[in-house]
Design an enzyme around this catalytic site. Structure first.
Site, short mmCIF file in Angstrom:
data_model
loop_
_atom_site.label_atom_id
_atom_site.label_comp_id
_atom_site.label_asym_id
_atom_site.label_seq_id
_atom_site.Cartn_x
_atom_site.Cartn_y
_atom_site.Cartn_z
N HIS B 157 -27.84 -33.57 -7.70
CA HIS B 157 -27.22 -32.61 -8.61
C HIS B 157 -28.15 -31.41 -8.76
O HIS B 157 -29.30 -31.57 -9.14
CB HIS B 157 -26.99 -33.26 -9.97
N CYS B 199 -24.77 -28.70 -5.91
CA CYS B 199 -24.16 -27.53 -6.53
C CYS B 199 -25.15 -26.37 -6.46
O CYS B 199 -26.35 -26.58 -6.58
CB CYS B 199 -23.83 -27.80 -7.99
#
Lengths: 559, 346
Positions: B157, B199
């Site tokens: 992440h 991301c």
């Protein structure tokens, strides 16, 4: 000419050495009760090598292990990587017992200078070798048990057992999966390609109720007078299959491992499968293949029968078909078993209770070893050992208190448990606060306490399948009556929840505090640093002011 | 007349010289293939069951590089949590990257070098820069040199300028860039292919300033990277879009493949990925079109032919005999398996 000579030389070396290391593989299959089947792989490598010379050539013995034990001056090495808990009450005793998670203990040679350093580096090397987290082991979570462990192999006749050369540590959190099995398999001479090792397919192994990898290395005598020594490596895998997950009660090698044995391992001196016939009396079954031999073993007053198969070059599988419907039989409890659980309440007061059951008709001597992390503060004065209502006085008690962040608590109790009774050992502790960086990423999962180890030299061999001290293979355990049979029972590991902060809380607090400070700071700063000065109120309009200014100027000019 | 003949001869000479030059060019191209070994650092930075897809991502790449020839000893695999033997996994010892369960990316032969709590920013940076504590086993070291091509793959992440490790700490893009610069200064690589599936992946390679790095990220700054699909049997998303398509591409590559990096950089266009795949080429000297994909995903095995070797086996034998001639006579014994209780009873 040269090549021919070298070739000749190699064959010569080969012939000289071929008798020096011997590899055998064995598989013991034992139906434990109506539902569970215990399969135990036992690969033994014996290498006639003098005490000082690992640099010599080994044919079968894994070189990488030889290098490690030579470099770190290791006398004896025991490793267990286990998933699941062995249910002593229902299953009796395993060949090799192991505590859930990772476990390692090592005897270093008495001439080792810095045991702690060697231990740290040894665990580091082993973590690389077996893809396990042994590198988390250091002096802060290691103990040197004084009574529970003795060297299983030989020691120099002139030396006494000195437990300061023993290091024991366990990693109850350790997960065991294919990544551990892969390097373990690579230590086998046939590399799990042929022979019994080819049954070890990860998908079928990790589908079991209990699986345990073991690696046990020790020095043994190679002659009658024990003047020549050798190295012995036992690689074990214990599995307990459940008929519920298999789908049927009838089992076979193909059902267990997905395939039969396709080819024998040429490097193995013998490949043998033993099937324990004991359950045949309560739940009769028929072997799908006629055994090569039926072995009757009388050991410590217990008679057992084994069907023996020699695995050859042909494709091989064996199984069992049950003849009758499942009969639930009353489980005969083993002589000694133990459980461990947590007591206490709240986030502050904790307690640990260990219950040891002696089912024998006479008293039993047991050694209890507790290895408790430093983040629990033990109170020795709360140690209570009771049998029923009566207090039981320990024969000897050793307690080395832990220190915050530097040492685990090490508690060893020698107990003589009366016949047919349950001894309860209880102890209270406080949970401590950790520093915020000491919390692991999944702090809310909880913190582990390793299993307690209860060692006992049992006088009878009921439910016992372990090897005698002088034996290396399963076949050495047949008819091996001795004065006693060592069992080491590992209890459950426990999870405690330490007071764990909500890690997003500090962030919230910081944000809120900063906002409050920022809002408060401005006005407060103004109030405290600026002076209030009275000013005469000026009612004149702007035009008047300008006029007044100009008028002054004009006046000045007129002057 | 004379001049008419002169012109073609001039042209012929020109053509000849061109051919010779171009041949030289080809030869230098061969000689230019200056990496001598291949390494891969594959990192999954996230923990917990719902991040199953990140582990499937990293194992997919692991499977590909292993298939294309990088040996396990030259792959550093970091996995922050255990998915294959997780109690929630309905099929133990497997990780699938596809709901059809075609490929078990975990496989039957896997070596995880850093696992669980060992996957930290500190360990990752130490691994890259080679500043490891003494006693670190070989399998946990990145033993690269100035001839090493390294594939670095990170998944987890991320956010603008950082990548989370285990939900408890993060590595910043500047730290990452500095670590790579340190690697360059220590001559620890020849070229790096830096691949990210997180991301806002592009924010991680923006700060890079060391030469010979080709970077690709699954999304630009401000974009999220999305997962591909759910396996209802497992109950969680099982792979991310970018890695899914990258793997589909890599499955079509084999060790002798002529496919090049430019093709790989085009993998997962926006209609498939939903995010925009970001590429940074300015630090990389070669044109990705000229770089075979096996320069990073495959392995070079340099073979050196050594001649004039003299083997002297005689001394070896004599040594062996001399050792065996002086056996020490020592006596050994077995110790009773448990401590004797009677010695403590008065």
């Amino acid at each position: 000419m040269h090549y021919a000579f070298i070739l000749l030389l190699f064959t010569f070396i080969e012939i000289c050495i071929s008798e020096e290391d011997v590899f055998t593989e064995e598989l013991l299959i034992k139906p434990l009760n109506a539902d569970n089947v215990y399969t135990h792989f036992h690969f033994t490598t014996k290498w006639n090598v003098p005490d000082s010379g690992f640099s010599s050539h080994s044919r079968i013995f894994p070189r990488i292990l030889g290098e490690i034990i030579e470099r770190y001056n290791v006398q004896e090495l025991h490793i267990g990587l286990t998933n699941g808990l062995w249910r002593y009450e229902k299953w009796g005793y395993p060949v090799v017992s192991a505590s859930p998670g990772g476990e390692i203990w090592t005897w270093f040679k008495p001439d080792t200078k810095d045991v702690d350093k060697n231990w740290k580096e040894l665990t580091n090397s082993l973590s690389g070798l077996l893809c396990a987290s042994f590198n988390f082991i250091d002096s802060t979570n290691t103990i040197s048990p004084e009574f529970s462990f003795r060297p299983q192999g030989i020691i120099d006749n002139s030396e006494k057992v000195n437990s300061s050369y023993l290091k024991y540590s366990s990693l109850p959190r350790e997960i065991v999966c294919t990544e551990n099995l892969t390097p373990w398999k690579k230590l086998l001479p046939c590399n799990a390609k042929t022979g019994l090792g080819s049954l070890l397919n990860s998908g079928y192994i990790h589908n079991t109720r209990y699986h345990s990898l073991g690696l046990h290395l020790r020095r043994i005598c190679t002659d009658k007078y024990c003047s020549h020594t050798g190295l012995e490596l036992q690689q074990t895998i214990s599995l307990v299959y459940d008929s519920k997950t298999l789908g049927t009660r009838n089992w076979s090698l193909i059902k267990f491992f997905g395939q039969g044995i396709l080819n024998s391992c040429d490097l193995a001196e013998s490949s043998t499968i033993y099937i324990d016939n004991k359950m045949n009396s309560s739940n009769p079954f028929r072997l799908t293949l006629k055994p090569d031999e039926v072995i009757t073993s009388i050991r410590g007053g217990t008679v057992s029968e084994f069907a023996k198969y020699n695995v050859g070059k042909t494709i091989f599988s064996v199984g069992v078909d049950y003849l009758t419907q499942k009969e639930v039989t009353i489980n005969q409890l083993p002589v000694l078993y133990a459980h461990q659980y947590l007591s206490g309440y709240g986030k502050e007061n904790g307690g640990l209770v260990l219950k040891i059951t002696n089912n024998h008709w006479s008293e039993l001597d047991v050694v209890v070893l507790q290895n408790i992390p430093w983040y629990l503060q033990l109170y020795l004065h709360t140690l209570k050992i009771t049998v029923g209502d009566k207090m039981l006085k320990p024969i000897k008690l050793k307690f080395k208190p832990g220190k915050l962040r530097t040492r685990y608590h090490h508690l060893e109790i020698l107990l003589r448990i009366p016949a047919k009774s349950v001894a309860t050992v209880s102890l209270n502790f406080d949970y401590t606060f950790l520093k915020w960086q000491e919390y692991p990423p999944d702090a809310n999962h909880g913190f582990y306490i390793g299993s307690a180890i209860i060692s006992c030299y049992l006088p009878l061999a009921r439910d016992f399948v372990g090897l005698p001290q002088d034996g290396s293979m399963i076949r050495d355990s047949f008819n091996a009556s001795r004065s006693g049979y060592l069992v080491q029972i590992r209890t459950e590991t426990l999870i405690v929840t330490l007071p764990t902060p909500d890690f997003s809380m500090p962030y919230n607090v910081i944000c809120l505090a900063c906002t409050v400070v920022a809002l408060a700071f401005g006005p407060l700063h103004n109030i405290t640093t600026k002076r209030f000065i009275l000013k005469v109120k000026d009612d004149r309009t702007l035009l008047d002011k300008i006029k007044a200014k100009l008028g002054i100027n004009l006046k000045k000019k007129e002057d | 007349m004379n001049s008419i003949f002169q012109i073609p001869s001039f042209i012929i000479i020109f053509i000849f010289s061109f051919i010779i030059i171009s041949q030289c060019q080809i030869e230098t191209d061969w000689a230019k293939k200056d990496h001598t070994n291949n390494w891969a650092v594959l990192v999954d930075t996230s923990r917990f069951w719902f991040n199953y897809r990140h582990i499937a991502n990293v194992l997919s790449i692991y499977r590909s590089v292993k298939r294309l020839g990088i040996p396990d000893s030259q792959i550093i695999l970091m996995i922050a949590d255990d998915m294959p033997c997780n109690p929630r996994n309905p099929r133990p010892a497997t990780v699938f990257n596809n709901a059809n369960q075609h490929i078990n990316v975990y496989g039957d032969d896997v070596e995880v070098d850093y696992r669980g709590y060992e996957v930290t920013v500190e360990n990752f940076v130490r691994l890259l820069t080679g500043r490891l504590p003494p006693g670190t086993p070989r399998s946990k070291q990145l033993l690269t040199d100035e001839g090493s091509n390294i594939l670095i793959y990170l998944t987890g992440h991320g956010g603008d300028g950082f990548l989370k490790f285990q939900d408890s700490e993060e590595i910043g893009s500047q730290e990452m860039a500095d670590a790579l610069e340190q690697m360059w200064q220590k001559q620890r690589y020849n070229e790096i292919f830096f691949m990210l599936d997180t991301c806002q992946a592009a924010s991680m390679y923006e700060r890079f300033y060391s030469p010979n790095i080709l970077a690709v990220g699954s999304s630009l700054v401000g974009e999220d990277s999305l997962s591909h699909h759910v396996d209802p049997a497992i109950g969680v998303y099982i792979i991310d879009r970018y890695t899914y398509y990258a793997l589909a591409f890599l499955e079509s590559v084999d060790a002798d493949s002529k496919r090049n990096m430019a093709e790989f950089l085009k993998v997962c266009p926006k209609r498939d990925c939903i995010s925009t795949v970001g590429v940074r080429k300015d630090l990389f000297k070669r044109n990705p079109k000229d770089v075979p994909i096996t320069d990073f995903f495959g392995s070079v095995r340099p073979v050196e032919v050594i001649e004039d070797v003299v083997i002297e086996p005689i001394s070896f034998i004599s040594k062996n005999i001399s050792v065996e001639e002086t056996p020490k006579i020592k006596k050994y014994r077995y110790v009773p398996p448990l401590v004797n209780f009677d010695q403590f009873i008065q």
